[in-house]
Enzyme design. Structure first.
Site, PDB file in Angstrom:
ATOM      1  N   HIS A 135       0.102   2.896  -3.583  1.00  0.00           N
ATOM      2  CA  HIS A 135      -0.370   2.777  -2.117  1.00  0.00           C
ATOM      3  C   HIS A 135      -0.006   3.928  -1.393  1.00  0.00           C
ATOM      4  CE1 HIS A 135      -1.404   0.294   1.587  1.00  0.00           C
ATOM      5  NE2 HIS A 135      -0.537   1.100   2.001  1.00  0.00           N
ATOM      6  N   GLU A 136       1.396   4.110  -1.080  1.00  0.00           N
ATOM      7  CA  GLU A 136       1.669   5.111  -0.392  1.00  0.00           C
ATOM      8  C   GLU A 136       1.311   6.637  -0.625  1.00  0.00           C
ATOM      9  OE1 GLU A 136       3.075   4.453   2.579  1.00  0.00           O
ATOM     10  OE2 GLU A 136       3.369   2.514   2.253  1.00  0.00           O
ATOM     11  N   ASP A 174      -4.621   0.260  -0.812  1.00  0.00           N
ATOM     12  CA  ASP A 174      -4.189  -0.877  -1.647  1.00  0.00           C
ATOM     13  C   ASP A 174      -5.093  -0.715  -2.790  1.00  0.00           C
ATOM     14  OD1 ASP A 174      -2.600  -2.374  -0.124  1.00  0.00           O
ATOM     15  OD2 ASP A 174      -4.009  -3.547   0.892  1.00  0.00           O
ATOM     16  N   HIS A 227      -2.155   7.209   0.663  1.00  0.00           N
ATOM     17  CA  HIS A 227      -2.076   7.434   1.875  1.00  0.00           C
ATOM     18  C   HIS A 227      -2.365   8.949   2.275  1.00  0.00           C
ATOM     19  CE1 HIS A 227      -2.271   3.652   4.020  1.00  0.00           C
ATOM     20  NE2 HIS A 227      -0.927   3.244   3.614  1.00  0.00           N
ATOM     21  N   GLU A 233      -5.440   1.420   5.051  1.00  0.00           N
ATOM     22  CA  GLU A 233      -4.619   0.421   4.217  1.00  0.00           C
ATOM     23  C   GLU A 233      -5.264  -0.108   3.111  1.00  0.00           C
ATOM     24  OE1 GLU A 233      -1.410   0.152   4.648  1.00  0.00           O
ATOM     25  OE2 GLU A 233      -1.482   1.613   6.506  1.00  0.00           O
TER      26      GLU A 233
END
Length: 729
Positions: A562-563, A630, A566, A626
């Site tokens: 997830h990070e 995800d 980003h 986000e």
């Protein structure tokens, strides 16, 4: 541990004495390949308690994985929600409490004494009851007084709005100067090796999304009562307070209407408007910019000149403000500014002020009880209380000191090595995914590879925080030894401000341990091409070095991905491998990216919840980063896990559950987001937060994964296997 868990563990220990994992069924013995370690048995029991197996996983996987948890979990009276991550928060807070209440160690860094005294001063409720109200009056007097309290004695010529901002900074009442126009120092978006002064719109006392809907909105009315009740408690006449603070509120509503929305602020390029101080002076001629900036950042080694480049982030707001401010009476401006200062001081004040705040908070969150004092103080000392300024993220704060205390005691080096290895594998898988994309051209693909290659990962903590000498140097000059809570807080913020100002002229290292040393938080972040997963989140069911890898990859693995993603979401995609704001995309590929991102906006924007009889829709625009994270995170982690078992072989499933390791991966991923919300808080999250509630995070991302549908045999066209899937990374 309850009797159910105890029974499971006793059974596990009994089974563990048999050879070859033999299990007893009705007096017969058969060999079964099942993980029977105590950790696996406890994990199985936890899954069983959370799940609602009567629900079809292909219809609503969140309800299947978390249904019983949602039905049976009671939200603590002082909280707005309960969930897997909240449980980690509770565990972290209790551990920090032990550390803060412990006796000083012989070889501890000096700052540990200040940390513990800061906590002690926060816990001294008797002293707070005696001194806090007087402290507020003293601070307000230094700011020229609060007009609503002063009546005709208030001198409107004493301080203009900009001079008041300077006085606020001097006292340590805020870090980013200005509740009308905000001045701060940040990494330069155009060149991450430098810092720059940034000017823009302020944070508001109530979310912009509520303010712009006007005075009659329920939440705005509650905010107004909050203002009036605090003023009356401090000595104002009710009628006067209602009349004057209504004008103050109208002023704040007008500021919010002029400000940029969350949706607009996702465009980083639009927030990068560099110009000289002299040019800014022409933009807003009613303010002497050079003089004002030098007063706000008064510790600068080299004074700001008219030729210095600054960034006017929200340029449209500043332009509108320049035209508007001259028409606003000085009394209205001062009433608003002092109100915002007092609002931020409430957490440091007596129980009566806490109750006034709670009355307001109840409307937004649904909670009706003030948090236990120890918990409030733990969060304050750790810098995790959001008051417009989350101190945890600030250089010069206690983040590194508290992180050092926590990491040393609760996060072993062996766990860090396991997590580091997961990160390497997930990054490697992302690079493979990049090569498989048919919508990306080779020039852009090469730059995307370069970005992930240069992406730093700080897992657990930066090792430098365990060096007492480095910590002593970092916190040189900071002592929080007063018995007064407010005094310690103001001193801390003055130290942070001075630290930040001194860094302005120095080369900026976005990967410095000083920025990424915080271990004590249940969160993760991506910033300037660095992903950070602190020790606080590498715990519980999300990560254990000895639990099955499908649980680690389903839990913390999806957060690593997830990070990482980003760096390639709607905001992260605007910066290059060095964290600089550069368009590194070929035009045609960028257009394809935006089209694919719109799929997520539309998909999540169609989700809603019925709250108190009204349908509240999820904001698909502000949550898109986000949601992209995800979807990319769970895909990368799953593929990395599959590649791992190709090399190491299949893992054993859990006892008492008829699910394969791959299915248990998805269950682990879903259980990360098991949560329950108070209705009013759910509404606030849906409307104003970038992170959707857990239900939408699970069903939204899992239904887009073909691997999920395959593992759970979901028919095409079923809710969890729609014919149209959103795919990006």
């Amino acid at each position: 541990m309850n009797s159910f868990y105890s029974l499971i563990l006793v059974t596990a220990m009994a089974l563990g004495t048999r050879s070859d994992n033999e299990r007893v069924y009705g007096g017969n013995t058969e060999k079964e390949k099942t993980c029977l370690t105590p950790g696996c048995v406890v994990a199985a029991a936890d899954f069983i308690q959370r799940m609602d197996v009567k629900v079809d996983p292909c219809t609503d996987f969140y309800e299947f994985a978390c249904g019983n948890y949602v039905k049976e979990t009671a939200i603590p009276d002082h909280q707005t929600e309960a969930g897997t991550l909240n449980s980690l928060d509770e565990k972290l807070n209790k551990n920090l409490r032990k550390l803060f209440e412990s006796s000083p160690g012989k070889n501890d860094p000096k700052i540990f004494k200040s940390v513990k005294n800061y906590y002690k001063s926060c816990m001294d409720q008797d002293n707070i009851e005696k001194t806090s109200k007087k402290a507020i009056f003293k601070l307000v007097d230094k700011l020229g007084g609060w007009p609503v309290l002063g009546g005709d004695t208030w001198n409107q010529k004493k301080l203009s709005w900009d001079c008041l901002d300077v006085e606020v900074i001097k006292l340590g009442l805020t870090l980013d100067a200005g509740n009308i126009m905000q001045f701060s120092i940040h990494t330069n978006q155009a060149d991450s090796t430098k810092r720059i002064i940034v000017v823009g719109q302020p944070e508001f006392g109530l979310d912009r999304e509520y303010l712009i809907k006007g005075m009659e909105k329920k939440e705005v009315q509650a905010y107004f009562r909050y203002m009036v009740d605090l003023a009356v408690y401090l000595g104002a006449h009710k009628e006067t307070a209602e009349k004057e603070l209504k004008e103050s509120l109208r002023f704040e509503i007008k500021l919010s209407e002029m400000s940029l929305s969350q949706e607009e602020r996702r465009n980083l390029t639009a927030l990068n408007n560099e110009m000289t101080v002299e040019e800014a002076n022409k933009l807003f001629p009613g303010l002497n910019w050079k003089k004002h900036i030098n007063k706000i950042f008064r510790n600068l080694e080299i004074q700001v000149k008219a030729t210095e480049i600054i960034n006017i982030a929200e340029l449209p707001y500043i332009k509108k403000l320049a035209d508007y401010m001259a028409a606003v009476p000085a009394r209205v401006q001062a009433n608003y500014q002092i109100w915002r200062i007092i609002q931020n001081l409430v957490p440091f004040c007596d129980k009566s002020m806490q109750q006034i705040k709670l009355k307001f908070s109840t409307v937004l969150t649904g909670k009706e009880v003030v948090s236990p004092r120890w918990e409030t103080c733990v969060l304050e000392v750790a810098g995790l209380v959001f008051l417009g300024e989350l101190l945890f993220l600030r250089e010069g704060s206690l983040t590194n000191a508290v992180g050092a205390m926590y990491a040393k005691e609760y996060f072993p080096e062996s766990a860090k090595k396991v997590a580091d290895d997961m990160v390497k594998k997930i990054k490697k898988e992302f690079k493979i995914i990049l090569d498989e994309l048919d919508w990306m051209d080779d020039i852009t693909r090469e730059k995307a590879h370069d970005k992930v290659d240069k992406m730093q990962a700080v897992i657990g903590y930066a090792k430098e925080i365990l060096d007492p000498e480095l910590l002593n140097q970092y916190y040189e000059g900071l002592e929080l030894l007063s018995p007064n809570f407010i005094t310690n807080n103001l001193k801390l913020k003055r130290f942070i401000k001075k630290y930040i100002v001194k860094e302005l002229r120095k080369p900026n290292d976005p990967k410095s341990w000083k920025i990424h040393g915080g271990a004590a938080i249940v969160n993760a972040k991506y910033d300037t091409n660095t992903i950070t997963l602190p020790a606080g989140i590498l715990a519980g069911r999300l990560f254990q070095e000895n639990q099955p890898k499908y649980m680690n990859y389903g839990g913390i693995g999806q957060l690593v991905g997830h990070e990482l993603t980003h760096g390639y979401d709607d905001k992260g995609s605007q910066t290059d491998s060095n964290g600089n704001l550069i368009d590194w995309w070929e035009p045609e590929t960028k257009q394809k990216f935006l089209e694919k991102a719109k799929c997520f906006i539309d998909q999540y924007g169609s989700m809603s919840a019925e709250i108190n009889g009204s349908l509240v829709k999820l904001n698909g625009i502000i949550s898109q980063g986000e949601n992209i994270g995800d979807n990319g995170g769970i895909k990368q982690s799953y593929r990395a896990y599959e590649r791992l078992i190709e090399e190491e072989g299949e893992e054993l499933p859990l006892p008492g559950l008829p699910y394969t390791p791959r299915q248990l991966f998805w269950l682990s991923g879903a259980s990360t987001w098991c949560s329950v919300y108070r209705d009013d808080w759910m509404k606030t999250v849906l409307l104003t937060h970038v992170h959707p509630p857990g239900r939408y995070r699970v069903n939204g991302s899992f239904r887009n994964q073909k691997e999920f549908s395959k593992d759970w045999n979901c028919p095409k066209g079923s809710p969890m296997n729609p014919s149209k899937k959103c795919q990006l990374w």
